[in-house]
Design a protein around this motif. Structure first.
Motif, mmCIF file in Angstrom:
data_model
loop_
_atom_site.group_PDB
_atom_site.id
_atom_site.type_symbol
_atom_site.label_atom_id
_atom_site.label_comp_id
_atom_site.label_asym_id
_atom_site.label_seq_id
_atom_site.Cartn_x
_atom_site.Cartn_y
_atom_site.Cartn_z
ATOM 1 N N ASP A 35 0.861 -1.184 0.000
ATOM 2 C CA ASP A 35 0.000 0.000 0.000
ATOM 3 C C ASP A 35 0.898 1.235 0.000
ATOM 4 O OD1 ASP A 35 -2.042 -1.828 0.238
ATOM 5 O OD2 ASP A 35 -2.480 -1.385 2.329
ATOM 6 N N MET A 36 0.402 2.317 -0.617
ATOM 7 C CA MET A 36 1.206 3.531 -0.721
ATOM 8 C C MET A 36 0.419 4.743 -0.254
ATOM 9 S SD MET A 36 3.035 2.941 -4.418
ATOM 10 C CE MET A 36 4.029 4.406 -4.269
ATOM 11 N N THR A 37 1.132 5.685 0.337
ATOM 12 C CA THR A 37 0.541 6.966 0.714
ATOM 13 C C THR A 37 1.170 8.039 -0.163
ATOM 14 O OG1 THR A 37 0.256 6.218 2.989
ATOM 15 C CG2 THR A 37 0.132 8.590 2.596
ATOM 16 N N MET A 38 0.320 8.786 -0.865
ATOM 17 C CA MET A 38 0.793 9.834 -1.762
ATOM 18 C C MET A 38 1.130 11.091 -0.951
ATOM 19 S SD MET A 38 0.744 8.035 -4.238
ATOM 20 C CE MET A 38 0.030 6.712 -5.119
ATOM 21 N N SER A 39 1.793 12.035 -1.593
ATOM 22 C CA SER A 39 2.285 13.210 -0.869
ATOM 23 C C SER A 39 1.171 14.064 -0.257
ATOM 24 C CB SER A 39 3.164 14.068 -1.778
ATOM 25 O OG SER A 39 2.416 14.551 -2.873
ATOM 26 N N ASN A 40 -0.054 13.971 -0.790
ATOM 27 C CA ASN A 40 -1.153 14.758 -0.224
ATOM 28 C C ASN A 40 -1.944 13.982 0.830
ATOM 29 O OD1 ASN A 40 -2.683 12.947 -1.718
ATOM 30 N ND2 ASN A 40 -3.953 14.526 -2.663
ATOM 31 N N GLY A 41 -1.482 12.767 1.186
ATOM 32 C CA GLY A 41 -2.149 11.977 2.212
ATOM 33 C C GLY A 41 -3.106 10.926 1.683
ATOM 34 N N THR A 42 -3.371 10.915 0.380
ATOM 35 C CA THR A 42 -4.231 9.903 -0.221
ATOM 36 C C THR A 42 -3.539 8.546 -0.120
ATOM 37 O OG1 THR A 42 -5.209 11.482 -1.779
ATOM 38 C CG2 THR A 42 -5.330 9.158 -2.381
ATOM 39 N N MET A 43 -4.305 7.527 0.292
ATOM 40 C CA MET A 43 -3.734 6.177 0.417
ATOM 41 C C MET A 43 -4.277 5.288 -0.698
ATOM 42 S SD MET A 43 -3.896 5.755 4.586
ATOM 43 C CE MET A 43 -4.072 4.014 4.467
ATOM 44 N N VAL A 44 -3.377 4.542 -1.359
ATOM 45 C CA VAL A 44 -3.755 3.610 -2.419
ATOM 46 C C VAL A 44 -3.364 2.217 -1.960
ATOM 47 C CG1 VAL A 44 -3.484 2.997 -4.847
ATOM 48 C CG2 VAL A 44 -3.314 5.389 -4.162
ATOM 49 N N MET A 45 -4.371 1.321 -1.943
ATOM 50 C CA MET A 45 -4.123 -0.052 -1.506
ATOM 51 C C MET A 45 -3.840 -0.954 -2.700
ATOM 52 S SD MET A 45 -5.233 1.571 1.061
ATOM 53 C CE MET A 45 -6.914 2.103 1.151
ATOM 54 N N MET A 46 -3.240 -2.099 -2.415
ATOM 55 C CA MET A 46 -2.840 -3.034 -3.470
ATOM 56 C C MET A 46 -4.023 -3.583 -4.263
ATOM 57 S SD MET A 46 0.306 -5.031 -1.607
ATOM 58 C CE MET A 46 0.113 -6.421 -2.661
ATOM 59 N N ASP A 47 -5.228 -3.556 -3.695
ATOM 60 C CA ASP A 47 -6.401 -4.048 -4.417
ATOM 61 C C ASP A 47 -7.075 -2.971 -5.259
ATOM 62 O OD1 ASP A 47 -7.652 -2.463 -2.527
ATOM 63 O OD2 ASP A 47 -8.982 -4.046 -1.781
ATOM 64 N N GLY A 48 -6.504 -1.756 -5.276
ATOM 65 C CA GLY A 48 -7.058 -0.659 -6.071
ATOM 66 C C GLY A 48 -7.991 0.246 -5.289
ATOM 67 N N SER A 49 -8.217 -0.063 -4.007
ATOM 68 C CA SER A 49 -9.027 0.820 -3.163
ATOM 69 C C SER A 49 -8.224 2.078 -2.873
ATOM 70 C CB SER A 49 -9.367 0.145 -1.833
ATOM 71 O OG SER A 49 -10.073 -1.042 -2.049
ATOM 72 N N VAL A 50 -8.921 3.205 -2.848
ATOM 73 C CA VAL A 50 -8.264 4.487 -2.590
ATOM 74 C C VAL A 50 -9.014 5.191 -1.470
ATOM 75 C CG1 VAL A 50 -7.650 6.741 -3.562
ATOM 76 C CG2 VAL A 50 -7.546 4.704 -4.998
ATOM 77 N N LYS A 51 -8.282 5.645 -0.468
ATOM 78 C CA LYS A 51 -8.853 6.475 0.588
ATOM 79 C C LYS A 51 -8.299 7.874 0.375
ATOM 80 C CE LYS A 51 -9.544 6.875 5.536
ATOM 81 N NZ LYS A 51 -9.209 6.336 6.859
ATOM 82 N N MET A 52 -9.184 8.756 -0.087
ATOM 83 C CA MET A 52 -8.766 10.118 -0.397
ATOM 84 C C MET A 52 -8.400 10.846 0.893
ATOM 85 S SD MET A 52 -9.152 9.910 -3.590
ATOM 86 C CE MET A 52 -9.427 11.312 -4.620
ATOM 87 N N LYS A 53 -7.695 11.956 0.747
ATOM 88 C CA LYS A 53 -7.249 12.700 1.926
ATOM 89 C C LYS A 53 -8.411 13.202 2.767
ATOM 90 C CE LYS A 53 -6.628 16.981 -0.668
ATOM 91 N NZ LYS A 53 -5.707 18.031 -1.032
ATOM 92 N N ASP A 54 -9.596 13.372 2.132
ATOM 93 C CA ASP A 54 -10.773 13.822 2.892
ATOM 94 C C ASP A 54 -11.557 12.660 3.495
ATOM 95 O OD1 ASP A 54 -12.056 12.713 0.713
ATOM 96 O OD2 ASP A 54 -12.951 14.582 0.004
#
Length: 111
Positions: free
Chosen positions: A66-85
């Motif tokens: 899983d990765m966290t982008m510079s703006n805080g958005t998290m991207v999981m290995m299954d393609g789920s995305v938790k936006m910064k909000d």
């Protein structure tokens, strides 16, 4: 008559050389454009054929964590995305998330 024949021959030869030179220039420009388009491929993650892929330094590989982008958005290995909000979404084929957290749609020709 000989002078006219020689002049025609010289003209034909110079036109041929110009055409070849233009063709070489066009080919060179095409190669430069291809290199630029490859270099434009930025780092990020994308969904391709139902699998999450990671692009880094011009190389594409399977996303292995899983990765966290510079703006805080998290991207999981299954393609789920938790936006910064806090909103959740699921990436679809062709969706690309840049490292700054911005979502893009990849043109089908690049996939």
């Amino acid at each position: 008559m000989k002078k006219i024949l020689i002049a025609c021959f010289a003209l034909a030869l110079s036109c041929s050389a110009m055409a070849e030179n233009k063709m070489q220039t066009d080919t060179g420009m095409h190669k430069k454009m291809m290199m630029k388009s490859k270099m434009k491929m930025k780092d990020g993650v994308m969904m391709k054929d139902g699998k999450m892929m990671m692009m880094k330094g011009g190389k594409t590989m399977m996303m292995d964590k899983d990765m966290t982008m510079s703006n805080g958005t998290m991207v999981m290995m299954d393609g789920s995305v938790k936006m910064k909000d806090g909103k959740m979404m699921k990436m679809k084929d062709g969706d690309m998330m840049m490292m700054n957290g911005k979502m893009k749609k990849m043109p089908m020709s690049k996939m």
